[in-house]
Scaffold this active site. Structure first.
Site, PDB file in Angstrom:
ATOM      1  N   CYS A 127       0.816  -1.224   0.000  1.00  0.00           N
ATOM      2  CA  CYS A 127       0.000   0.000   0.000  1.00  0.00           C
ATOM      3  C   CYS A 127       0.849   1.275   0.000  1.00  0.00           C
ATOM      4  O   CYS A 127       0.342   2.350  -0.326  1.00  0.00           O
ATOM      5  CB  CYS A 127      -0.943  -0.003   1.195  1.00  0.00           C
ATOM      6  SG  CYS A 127      -2.054  -1.409   1.183  1.00  0.00           S
ATOM      7  N   HIS A 185      -3.499   7.345   2.277  1.00  0.00           N
ATOM      8  CA  HIS A 185      -3.870   5.999   1.829  1.00  0.00           C
ATOM      9  C   HIS A 185      -5.260   5.704   2.391  1.00  0.00           C
ATOM     10  O   HIS A 185      -5.545   5.991   3.550  1.00  0.00           O
ATOM     11  CB  HIS A 185      -2.843   5.001   2.342  1.00  0.00           C
ATOM     12  CG  HIS A 185      -3.236   3.579   2.102  1.00  0.00           C
ATOM     13  ND1 HIS A 185      -3.651   3.141   0.873  1.00  0.00           N
ATOM     14  CD2 HIS A 185      -3.298   2.504   2.934  1.00  0.00           C
ATOM     15  CE1 HIS A 185      -3.952   1.849   0.951  1.00  0.00           C
ATOM     16  NE2 HIS A 185      -3.743   1.441   2.195  1.00  0.00           N
ATOM     17  N   ASN A 226     -10.011  -0.085  -0.177  1.00  0.00           N
ATOM     18  CA  ASN A 226      -8.546   0.005  -0.138  1.00  0.00           C
ATOM     19  C   ASN A 226      -7.995  -0.569  -1.442  1.00  0.00           C
ATOM     20  O   ASN A 226      -8.095  -1.772  -1.669  1.00  0.00           O
ATOM     21  CB  ASN A 226      -8.050  -0.782   1.079  1.00  0.00           C
ATOM     22  CG  ASN A 226      -6.539  -0.741   1.228  1.00  0.00           C
ATOM     23  OD1 ASN A 226      -5.823  -0.338   0.312  1.00  0.00           O
ATOM     24  ND2 ASN A 226      -6.053  -1.173   2.384  1.00  0.00           N
TER      25      ASN A 226
END
Ligand code: UT7
Length: 332
Positions: free
Chosen positions: A113, A259, A289
């Site tokens: 990520c 994020h 996500n």
């Protein structure tokens, strides 16, 4: 000394939208749980046969169009991804070819990520060091392919997508023509990047497979509570580091582009920074996500809808498997 200016951005989301209610048909979960624990309401999922390189290509084409430049002007193409089309070649080389780039170099970055922030750091340093004039940086994922669709604690959290930016070298004197260069705070471009990792935390977020260990791709495994705990601490730390490095206060920040893992983490980071939530770009409810794609997807959305404007001070941050984490400060 050269510096990197963002001259364009673009993104792409697969057509198919999967809502929480749709997931609840085949999984012991419900919309209430997912929304209250994560903020997620839906995610985009790539069609069968739609690959990470396809998503990356669309985002890159849109970013180049937005920048008004041709693929022939790009020296380096980077794809941050943890879901490459194949173990090798790098997905970036496929995108390079599909874009029609006949020269330069293309490679992938794997920091899960945090991949886009790691990529930003590499791209910025290649430009500063004079090795590249123009870099396309893409974050692209088909994370749905590595999910265990029977594990409700992970599969409801992720989605697919891609986002890209184009960075170009500018000499300080070029910028001086338009702006005062005496004050660091008024300079456009990437002001700093900060990256960290801690391999001791490998075991709280990982994929239980890979070419060398099982010869299979494997699925995402996560100790959500532990990751959450580290996210809150690491993100507060990295954001502080980025502000200190530029002698900035949180009030100087026009936009926080975090994020997008969990709405509660976004709210917590904004609270710790003392930043009103209106200054945080939030897409988690619609994108879920998307790992390395989440920051550039959110960036592109906020640029296109007019929130992020030229000269705005933008703070990016992310944390992911590794654990890895990082931040970047850009005067847009
Ligand atoms: O991008 C990389 C970074 N990733 C992250 O930042 C993720 C960080 N972690 C999180 O966002 C949260 O920890 C989660 C959203 C993953 C989980 O939220 P939580 O509040 O920490 O829940 P939990 O894991 O403590 O689970 C609470 C309960 C459990 O039941 P019991 O053991 O209390 O009976 C789970 O089994 O919720 C249950 N549960 C679910 N229930 C309905 C877990 N997943 C689900 C689900 N639907 N999808």
């Amino acid at each position: 000394m050269k510096r990197s200016i963002v001259i364009g951005c673009g993104s792409y989301l697969p057509r198919r939208v999967v809502t929480n209610n749709e997931l609840a048909k085949s999984l012991d979960t419900d919309d209430d749980w997912i929304v209250s624990r994560t903020g997620i309401r839906q995610r985009h999922i790539a069609d069968e046969g739609e690959l990470t390189s396809d998503l990356a290509l669309m985002a890159a084409q849109r970013a180049l169009e937005n920048a008004g430049i041709l693929p022939s002007e790009v020296d380096i193409l980077i794809v941050a991804t943890t879901t490459p089309d194949q173990t090798f070649p790098a997905t970036a080389t496929k995108v390079q070819h599909q874009l029609g780039m006949m020269h330069g170099a293309a490679f992938d970055i794997q920091a899960v990520c945090s991949g886009f922030i790691y990529g930003l750091s590499v791209a910025d340093n290649l430009i500063k060091g004079g090795q590249a004039q123009t870099v396309v940086l893409i974050g692209a994922e088909t994370f749905s392919r590595i999910l265990d669709w029977e594990d409700r604690s992970t599969c409801v959290l992720f989605g697919d997508g891609a986002g890209a930016i184009v960075l170009r070298a500018a000499e300080n004197q070029d910028i001086n023509k338009e702006e005062s260069d005496t004050n660091l705070h008024t300079r456009r471009g990437v002001l700093s990047t900060h990256i960290h990792s801690d391999g001791a935390t490998n075991n709280i977020l990982y994929v239980d497979g890979g070419p060398s260990s099982t010869q299979m791709v494997g699925h995402v495994r996560m100790n959500g509570r532990e990751v959450f705990r580290h996210a809150v601490n690491n993100l507060a730390g990295i954001v502080g580091e980025a502000l200190d490095a530029n002698r900035l206060n949180s009030e100087d920040i026009d936009w926080l582009v975090p994020h997008q893992a969990n709405r509660r983490i976004l709210d917590g980071t904004a609270r710790k920074l003392g930043l009103p939530i209106e200054k945080v770009v939030v897409t988690v409810e619609r994108h879920a996500n998307t790992s390395a794609a989440s920051v550039p997807l959110a960036l592109d959305e906020a640029v296109r809808d007019g929130r992020i404007k030229t000269n705005d001070l933008v703070l990016l941050e992310a944390m992911g498997g590794g654990l890895t984490w990082g931040a970047g400060v850009i005067r847009w």
